[in-house]
Design a protein around this motif. Structure first.
Motif, PDB file in Angstrom:
ATOM      1  N   GLU A   1     -54.884 -54.213  -2.764  1.00 26.46           N
ATOM      2  CA  GLU A   1     -55.279 -52.939  -2.168  1.00 26.46           C
ATOM      3  C   GLU A   1     -54.286 -52.563  -1.072  1.00 26.46           C
ATOM      4  O   GLU A   1     -53.968 -53.367  -0.194  1.00 26.46           O
ATOM      5  N   GLY A   2     -53.744 -51.353  -1.145  1.00 26.98           N
ATOM      6  CA  GLY A   2     -52.769 -50.885  -0.161  1.00 26.98           C
ATOM      7  C   GLY A   2     -51.330 -51.243  -0.480  1.00 26.98           C
ATOM      8  O   GLY A   2     -50.426 -50.878   0.270  1.00 26.98           O
ATOM      9  N   SER A   3     -51.098 -51.961  -1.586  1.00 29.19           N
ATOM     10  CA  SER A   3     -49.731 -52.323  -1.969  1.00 29.19           C
ATOM     11  C   SER A   3     -48.971 -51.103  -2.480  1.00 29.19           C
ATOM     12  O   SER A   3     -49.546 -50.209  -3.111  1.00 29.19           O
ATOM     13  N   TYR A   4     -47.663 -51.082  -2.205  1.00 27.47           N
ATOM     14  CA  TYR A   4     -46.803 -50.082  -2.826  1.00 27.47           C
ATOM     15  C   TYR A   4     -46.350 -50.619  -4.178  1.00 27.47           C
ATOM     16  O   TYR A   4     -46.138 -51.824  -4.355  1.00 27.47           O
ATOM     17  N   LEU A   5     -46.218 -49.721  -5.147  1.00 31.45           N
ATOM     18  CA  LEU A   5     -45.771 -50.130  -6.466  1.00 31.45           C
ATOM     19  C   LEU A   5     -44.991 -49.008  -7.128  1.00 31.45           C
ATOM     20  O   LEU A   5     -45.085 -47.838  -6.735  1.00 31.45           O
ATOM     21  N   LEU A   6     -44.188 -49.382  -8.125  1.00 28.46           N
ATOM     22  CA  LEU A   6     -43.441 -48.421  -8.930  1.00 28.46           C
ATOM     23  C   LEU A   6     -44.106 -48.303 -10.290  1.00 28.46           C
ATOM     24  O   LEU A   6     -44.411 -49.314 -10.919  1.00 28.46           O
ATOM     25  N   LEU A   7     -44.302 -47.078 -10.729  1.00 30.69           N
ATOM     26  CA  LEU A   7     -44.766 -46.819 -12.077  1.00 30.69           C
ATOM     27  C   LEU A   7     -43.599 -46.251 -12.874  1.00 30.69           C
ATOM     28  O   LEU A   7     -43.019 -45.232 -12.501  1.00 30.69           O
ATOM     29  N   LEU A   8     -43.253 -46.934 -13.959  1.00 29.23           N
ATOM     30  CA  LEU A   8     -42.111 -46.541 -14.779  1.00 29.23           C
ATOM     31  C   LEU A   8     -42.576 -46.264 -16.206  1.00 29.23           C
ATOM     32  O   LEU A   8     -43.170 -47.133 -16.854  1.00 29.23           O
ATOM     33  N   SER A   9     -42.296 -45.054 -16.675  1.00 24.67           N
ATOM     34  CA  SER A   9     -42.654 -44.713 -18.051  1.00 24.67           C
ATOM     35  C   SER A   9     -41.473 -45.037 -18.961  1.00 24.67           C
ATOM     36  O   SER A   9     -40.384 -45.390 -18.499  1.00 24.67           O
ATOM     37  N   LYS A  10     -41.660 -44.875 -20.258  1.00 25.58           N
ATOM     38  CA  LYS A  10     -40.593 -45.162 -21.212  1.00 25.58           C
ATOM     39  C   LYS A  10     -39.633 -43.988 -21.363  1.00 25.58           C
ATOM     40  O   LYS A  10     -38.659 -44.070 -22.101  1.00 25.58           O
ATOM     41  N   LYS A  11     -39.841 -42.908 -20.600  1.00 25.70           N
ATOM     42  CA  LYS A  11     -39.013 -41.700 -20.760  1.00 25.70           C
ATOM     43  C   LYS A  11     -37.561 -41.816 -20.255  1.00 25.70           C
ATOM     44  O   LYS A  11     -36.671 -41.328 -20.959  1.00 25.70           O
ATOM     45  N   ILE A  49     -48.012 -54.201 -17.838  1.00 22.55           N
ATOM     46  CA  ILE A  49     -48.060 -52.910 -18.513  1.00 22.55           C
ATOM     47  C   ILE A  49     -49.465 -52.348 -18.378  1.00 22.55           C
ATOM     48  O   ILE A  49     -50.454 -53.049 -18.615  1.00 22.55           O
ATOM     49  N   VAL A  50     -49.579 -51.084 -17.950  1.00 22.55           N
ATOM     50  CA  VAL A  50     -50.875 -50.416 -17.850  1.00 22.55           C
ATOM     51  C   VAL A  50     -50.845 -49.170 -18.725  1.00 22.55           C
ATOM     52  O   VAL A  50     -49.779 -48.674 -19.091  1.00 22.55           O
ATOM     53  N   LYS A  51     -52.020 -48.673 -19.042  1.00 25.19           N
ATOM     54  CA  LYS A  51     -52.121 -47.471 -19.872  1.00 25.19           C
ATOM     55  C   LYS A  51     -52.865 -46.372 -19.123  1.00 25.19           C
ATOM     56  O   LYS A  51     -53.791 -46.639 -18.349  1.00 25.19           O
ATOM     57  N   THR A  52     -52.420 -45.135 -19.353  1.00 25.10           N
ATOM     58  CA  THR A  52     -53.154 -43.991 -18.824  1.00 25.10           C
ATOM     59  C   THR A  52     -54.435 -43.821 -19.649  1.00 25.10           C
ATOM     60  O   THR A  52     -54.626 -44.488 -20.676  1.00 25.10           O
ATOM     61  N   HIS A  53     -55.299 -42.929 -19.221  1.00 21.69           N
ATOM     62  CA  HIS A  53     -56.544 -42.713 -19.966  1.00 21.69           C
ATOM     63  C   HIS A  53     -56.279 -42.095 -21.338  1.00 21.69           C
ATOM     64  O   HIS A  53     -57.163 -42.078 -22.197  1.00 21.69           O
ATOM     65  N   LEU A  54     -55.007 -41.646 -21.550  1.00 22.99           N
ATOM     66  CA  LEU A  54     -54.619 -41.114 -22.862  1.00 22.99           C
ATOM     67  C   LEU A  54     -53.909 -42.168 -23.714  1.00 22.99           C
ATOM     68  O   LEU A  54     -53.466 -41.871 -24.824  1.00 22.99           O
ATOM     69  N   GLY A  55     -53.792 -43.393 -23.158  1.00 24.39           N
ATOM     70  CA  GLY A  55     -53.217 -44.485 -23.926  1.00 24.39           C
ATOM     71  C   GLY A  55     -51.707 -44.633 -23.825  1.00 24.39           C
ATOM     72  O   GLY A  55     -51.110 -45.432 -24.554  1.00 24.39           O
ATOM     73  N   VAL A  56     -51.053 -43.909 -22.891  1.00 22.64           N
ATOM     74  CA  VAL A  56     -49.599 -43.996 -22.717  1.00 22.64           C
ATOM     75  C   VAL A  56     -49.272 -45.159 -21.790  1.00 22.64           C
ATOM     76  O   VAL A  56     -49.880 -45.308 -20.724  1.00 22.64           O
ATOM     77  N   GLU A  57     -48.307 -45.980 -22.192  1.00 21.05           N
ATOM     78  CA  GLU A  57     -47.971 -47.182 -21.427  1.00 21.05           C
ATOM     79  C   GLU A  57     -47.009 -46.900 -20.273  1.00 21.05           C
ATOM     80  O   GLU A  57     -46.069 -46.113 -20.409  1.00 21.05           O
ATOM     81  N   TYR A  58     -47.265 -47.566 -19.154  1.00 19.58           N
ATOM     82  CA  TYR A  58     -46.388 -47.536 -17.982  1.00 19.58           C
ATOM     83  C   TYR A  58     -46.177 -48.976 -17.517  1.00 19.58           C
ATOM     84  O   TYR A  58     -47.082 -49.817 -17.622  1.00 19.58           O
ATOM     85  N   TYR A  59     -44.983 -49.261 -16.998  1.00 18.18           N
ATOM     86  CA  TYR A  59     -44.698 -50.558 -16.390  1.00 18.18           C
ATOM     87  C   TYR A  59     -45.014 -50.482 -14.904  1.00 18.18           C
ATOM     88  O   TYR A  59     -44.725 -49.480 -14.236  1.00 18.18           O
ATOM     89  N   VAL A  60     -45.581 -51.555 -14.362  1.00 23.80           N
ATOM     90  CA  VAL A  60     -45.872 -51.631 -12.930  1.00 23.80           C
ATOM     91  C   VAL A  60     -44.897 -52.611 -12.297  1.00 23.80           C
ATOM     92  O   VAL A  60     -44.922 -53.807 -12.587  1.00 23.80           O
ATOM     93  N   LEU A  61     -44.025 -52.118 -11.445  1.00 26.53           N
ATOM     94  CA  LEU A  61     -42.969 -52.929 -10.842  1.00 26.53           C
ATOM     95  C   LEU A  61     -43.129 -52.989  -9.328  1.00 26.53           C
ATOM     96  O   LEU A  61     -43.718 -52.093  -8.716  1.00 26.53           O
ATOM     97  N   LYS A  62     -42.591 -54.046  -8.735  1.00 22.81           N
ATOM     98  CA  LYS A  62     -42.602 -54.160  -7.282  1.00 22.81           C
ATOM     99  C   LYS A  62     -41.387 -53.423  -6.718  1.00 22.81           C
ATOM    100  O   LYS A  62     -40.252 -53.684  -7.113  1.00 22.81           O
ATOM    101  N   PRO A  63     -41.602 -52.493  -5.790  1.00 24.21           N
ATOM    102  CA  PRO A  63     -40.458 -51.746  -5.238  1.00 24.21           C
ATOM    103  C   PRO A  63     -39.610 -52.595  -4.298  1.00 24.21           C
ATOM    104  O   PRO A  63     -40.116 -53.466  -3.596  1.00 24.21           O
ATOM    105  N   GLY A  64     -38.306 -52.325  -4.319  1.00 29.69           N
ATOM    106  CA  GLY A  64     -37.375 -52.950  -3.388  1.00 29.69           C
ATOM    107  C   GLY A  64     -36.903 -51.930  -2.375  1.00 29.69           C
ATOM    108  O   GLY A  64     -37.287 -50.754  -2.410  1.00 29.69           O
TER     109      GLY A  64
END
Length: 264
Positions: free
Chosen positions: A10-20, A54-69
């Motif tokens: 909770e409160g962590s910063y994160l990067l969400l990266l799509s396949k685009k 890997i997480v999915k949106t409510h529409l089923g699209v995958e995103y990677y969850v990365l730790k920001p530098g």
């Protein structure tokens, strides 16, 4: 789960990266969600997962969850002024020999991009004194540094340096002001013998003005460099440079203080 995996809290910063790929820097809050054009991502589903998942949106699209530098924070930093790029900052940090335990002066603070990178290099036992005459820029820089949790490293000073710096015997000094040649004597007085200084200027005529001043003072090992960075398209079958590149951002002047003969 392996014990060495770092999980999102909770409160962590994160990067969400799509396949685009689309990239977002966000802060996780259990009772909130993040909306994209490919659906919503609910943080309650992410908290407790390891970075790299890997997480999915409510529409089923995958995103990677990365730790920001640090470079990710600099990319998304709130700004009101021109900022130095990581290509410049990395070289400056190495040339100024920045590390934990040393004291450093920066002037001016601007939006806090360089401030954040310097403080990151000085963590946990260094000290950065950051001078900025414009209060609105200083407040923005404080917020940007706070996001990285580096508040303890930086002492912000809303002060004009016309009469000099408060500190003496600092290990390094970074000068990013409109007419740096006016303040080189102040920088000399603040640096310890053999201390490193970097001056950033955007135009070639400013380089000449600085060099003329340095030639009249006890500074040695002076260098002028410009750093260009060209990326490549990551398609194995069609490897080629990107259509655009991060080229000129400014000139970097490096020099070192030595003892004045009349003071030896």
């Amino acid at each position: 789960m392996e014990h060495n995996m770092e999980v999102i809290q909770e409160g962590s910063y994160l990067l969400l990266l799509s396949k685009k790929p689309d990239l977002y820097l966000i802060k996780a809050s259990a009772d909130a969600h993040f909306s994209t054009h490919e659906g919503n991502i609910f943080f309650k589903d992410i908290i407790g997962m390891p970075y790299g998942s890997i997480v999915k949106t409510h529409l089923g699209v995958e995103y990677y969850v990365l730790k920001p530098g640090i470079t990710d924070f600099l990319k998304f930093i709130k700004r009101k002024t021109q900022v130095l790029y990581p290509k410049d900052l990395g070289f400056i940090i190495l040339k100024l020999n920045l590390c934990s335990g040393i004291k450093m002066i920066e002037c001016g603070t601007g939006s806090g991009s360089a401030t954040s990178a310097f403080a990151f290099s000085l963590y946990p036992n260094g000290k950065l004194y950051s001078y900025e005459i414009r209060r609105e820029f200083l407040n923005l820089a404080k917020n940007n540094v706070s996001r990285l949790g580096l508040d303890s490293i930086v002492e912000f000073k809303n002060k004009d340096i016309e009469t000099g710096f408060d500190e003496k015997d600092v290990d390094a000094l970074f000068l990013d002001v409109k007419f740096p040649e006016k303040y080189i004597e102040h920088a000399y007085n603040a640096l310890k013998p053999s201390g490193n200084m970097c001056i950033f200027v955007p135009t070639a005529n400013q380089v000449s003005d600085v060099l003329k001043k340095l030639d009249k003072m006890p500074f040695v090992a002076t260098e002028v460099v410009e750093i260009l960075l060209r990326g490549y398209k990551t398609v194995p079958e069609r490897l080629r440079p990107e259509d655009t590149m991060v080229a000129h951002t400014g000139y970097l002047i490096f020099t070192r203080k030595v003892m004045d003969k009349k003071n030896e």
